[in-house]
Design a protein around this motif. Structure first.
Motif, PDB file in Angstrom:
ATOM      1  N   ALA A  21       0.821  -1.205   0.000  1.00 61.12           N
ATOM      2  CA  ALA A  21       0.000   0.000   0.000  1.00 61.12           C
ATOM      3  C   ALA A  21       0.860   1.262   0.000  1.00 61.12           C
ATOM      4  CB  ALA A  21      -0.926  -0.009   1.220  1.00 61.12           C
ATOM      5  N   GLY A  42       1.006   3.640  -3.164  1.00 56.32           N
ATOM      6  CA  GLY A  42       0.521   4.995  -2.897  1.00 56.32           C
ATOM      7  C   GLY A  42       1.601   6.033  -3.127  1.00 56.32           C
ATOM      8  N   LEU A  87       2.215   6.558  -6.832  1.00 52.86           N
ATOM      9  CA  LEU A  87       1.162   7.371  -7.454  1.00 52.86           C
ATOM     10  C   LEU A  87       1.273   8.844  -7.088  1.00 52.86           C
ATOM     11  CD1 LEU A  87      -1.886   4.965  -6.966  1.00 52.86           C
ATOM     12  CD2 LEU A  87      -0.666   5.444  -9.099  1.00 52.86           C
ATOM     13  N   LEU A  88       1.779   9.139  -5.868  1.00 53.26           N
ATOM     14  CA  LEU A  88       1.862  10.535  -5.410  1.00 53.26           C
ATOM     15  C   LEU A  88       3.129  11.242  -5.873  1.00 53.26           C
ATOM     16  CD1 LEU A  88       0.523  10.208  -1.740  1.00 53.26           C
ATOM     17  CD2 LEU A  88      -0.579  11.376  -3.650  1.00 53.26           C
ATOM     18  N   GLY A 115       5.285  11.616  -1.736  1.00 54.20           N
ATOM     19  CA  GLY A 115       5.404  10.341  -2.438  1.00 54.20           C
ATOM     20  C   GLY A 115       6.717   9.641  -2.123  1.00 54.20           C
ATOM     21  N   SER A 147       8.028   2.598   3.212  1.00 51.02           N
ATOM     22  CA  SER A 147       7.552   1.243   2.900  1.00 51.02           C
ATOM     23  C   SER A 147       8.628   0.188   3.144  1.00 51.02           C
ATOM     24  CB  SER A 147       7.085   1.173   1.435  1.00 51.02           C
ATOM     25  OG  SER A 147       8.188   1.267   0.545  1.00 51.02           O
TER      26      SER A 147
END
Length: 584
Positions: free
Chosen positions: A547, A551, A554-555, A563, A570
């Motif tokens: 996730a 995420g 994408l940011l 981002g 992560s």
């Protein structure tokens, strides 16, 4: 080649082997261990067939280019039809014959240096075109000189000459394989089942014996003595006067290759009968002589037609094989008489008495569909550690015998694959959790069994190993009838003692229950629950990692600082998912 150039070539060879092994081990680690931890085992399963095929092709190219022991490693893998997928075995089976020959001048020079005379003096004629080329040496046809022919009674011979520089190449290959074996000791799924360094040392001992042609000559004579009274088997004669550690001269026994079905039928020989006799002879090597040909591939076994007036392959009485099935009865077709001619005795498996006894127990248990006896034999051989909890294994084997027992390869190929999948789903986890290992002295024996099984199936598509094993097991039972009677008597006495003690033990258990002194061991259940909790935590960490990573990715175009921060963060759940179990 100068010494410096040779050393440089050897270093390059060593690095190529390690580089190949390192890359392939990394791929296995990534697809088989890492991806399943993140719930992506489907990717590993879908790509496994193609990955195995690509690995086999890459190794095939490497083995042909390097030669030496890499060819032997590939040949061993190609024979492991029992544990390796067909994507690997089919790709590597060509290595049995695909070995480029050494130029004849180099072979002549080595042979003359070993024999101490020129080729023209040693032989009346020497064929410069090799009859066969192998990974460690190659074979040429020749004719003995008149003097040697008079002394030995032989004329046409074959001369086996080592490849120049093979000693150094074998040393380099063994050093690389030992390094890879040390790497494998850190891979738990391998280390729990195979002592990789010990396996490499066993392979090393076999390889060093194989490049000593005097050792091979002695093994050939021992094998010949074992079957001296058996008309089904023959071997070449050794010309000791023209043999050294690196040159071996022996009688030319070339005949029909055992896998040449058209040649066999043209000679009037029934391939099904050849399969039955071959299986019997291999059983004899294991259980009667404890000295087994470790490399019985098609290039090392000929089928020699014999005159119909001789006893040939059908003289069951003279070979002491009462009740054997080698006459082709299963097929209903009786072929011409023949004998099996074995060559190349560089790889021979010596069966210790303890291992032979365990294998006898194993064969009797398998043919008798005795799951408990099979488990006991596996422990005796050393494949299954004594500490193993075998109740579930016995149940699995009973199910296996009940459904598939007695089936030949042809019958098994017609079984609905869903039945195999159901069996794997029911018992797969149990089998994977068993403390299995590959004991010493089994490497060559396993290779011999694998090659024998594949050869018999190729000769006779309806070949049923049970038909070959059951009469032999009955023979073993008859040979050991005295021991069996003693065993039955001992079991009967033990059963009577148990029955006499049973009422008192039941009364004792009831008393302890009344007093509240019965305790139950739940440690195994607690360990399983703890393991499930650990798996759940790691799955949660994997989901969180995915996730944050997705995420953050994408940011990045929209809000780069946020981002990039999410992508970096992560890493924390990723590390927890990968290493939490090891830290515990």
């Amino acid at each position: 080649m100068t010494d410096a150039a040779a050393q440089g070539a050897h270093r390059t060879r060593y690095r190529r082997i390690l580089s190949f092994a390192g890359r392939e081990l990394f791929k296995i680690w990534w697809f088989e261990l890492v991806l399943p931890r993140f719930g992506m085992s489907g990717i590993a399963e879908r790509t496994r067939g193609k990955r195995m095929q690509k690995f086999a092709r890459r190794f095939h190219v490497l083995a042909v280019e390097l030669g030496g022991l890499m060819i032997k490693v590939g040949q061993f893998m190609s024979s492991r039809l029992d544990v390796l997928p067909p994507e690997i075995t089919k790709e590597l089976e060509g290595l049995q014959d695909e070995v480029p020959p050494v130029p004849t001048p180099a072979i002549r020079a080595l042979a003359e240096a070993e024999l101490g005379v020129s080729i023209e003096q040693a032989y009346a004629w020497f064929d410069d075109t090799p009859l066969a080329a192998a990974s460690l040496g190659q074979v040429h046809r020749a004719r003995l000189s008149a003097l040697d022919a008079a002394d030995t009674g032989l004329d046409e011979v074959v001369v086996k000459v080592q490849r120049p520089g093979i000693d150094e190449i074998v040393a380099v290959d063994l050093a690389a394989l030992r390094r890879v074996a040390r790497w494998l000791t850190h891979v738990r799924i391998v280390a729990d089942r195979v002592d990789a360094p010990a396996l490499v040392e066993e392979f090393a001992a076999t390889s060093l014996e194989e490049i000593d042609y005097l050792h091979e000559a002695a093994s050939a004579e021992r094998f010949s003595e074992n079957f001296a009274d058996d008309p089904r088997v023959s071997t070449p004669e050794i010309v000791w006067e023209r043999s050294t550690r690196r040159v071996l001269t022996l009688s030319d026994v070339t005949a029909i290759k055992i896998n040449d079905l058209e040649g066999l039928r043209a000679a009037g020989i029934n391939p099904s009968e050849v399969a039955a006799v071959f299986a019997e002879v291999m059983f004899d090597q294991v259980f009667t002589h404890s000295f087994v040909h470790g490399d019985p591939h098609p290039g090392n076994i000929f089928v020699t037609p014999v005159p119909s007036t001789s006893s040939g392959a059908r003289s069951r009485e003279s070979s002491g094989a009462e009740g054997r099935t080698g006459g082709g009865q299963g097929s209903g077709v009786e072929g011409a008489a023949f004998r099996l001619t074995f060559i190349d005795f560089g790889m021979m498996a010596e069966i210790p008495a303890s291992l032979r006894d365990g294998l006898r127990t194993l064969l009797i248990a398998v043919t008798g569909r005795d799951s408990r006896g099979l488990v006991a034999a596996a422990k005796e051989i050393g494949v299954l550690l004594p500490s193993a909890d075998t109740a579930e294994l016995e149940r699995a084997l009973s199910t296996l015998f009940a459904r598939f027992g007695g089936m030949g390869f042809a019958e098994l190929s017609k079984v609905d694959p869903r039945e195999f999948r159901d069996f794997a789903e029911e018992f797969g986890d149990m089998v994977r959790s068993l403390p299995l290992q590959l004991p010493e002295n089994m490497l060559l024996l396993i290779r011999a069994v694998s090659l024998t099984s594949g050869m018999c199936s190729g000769l006779d598509s309806d070949f049923n190993v049970w038909d070959a094993a059951e009469p032999y097991a009955m023979r073993l039972l008859r040979d050991e009838s005295g021991n069996i009677v003693q065993a039955f008597a001992s079991q009967a006495v033990g059963g009577m003692n148990t029955a006499m003690r049973l009422p008192g033990r039941i009364d004792d258990i009831i008393t302890r229950i009344d007093q509240g002194n019965i305790a139950f061991d739940t440690t195994r259940l607690e360990r399983r629950l703890e393991r499930l909790e650990s798996i759940a935590r790691r799955i949660a960490s994997g989901v969180l990692f995915a996730a944050l990573l997705i995420g953050g990715a994408l940011l990045v175009p929209l809000a780069p600082p946020l981002g990039i921060t999410l992508v970096c963060v992560s890493v924390i759940p990723l590390l927890h998912s990968l290493f939490a179990r090891r830290a515990r």
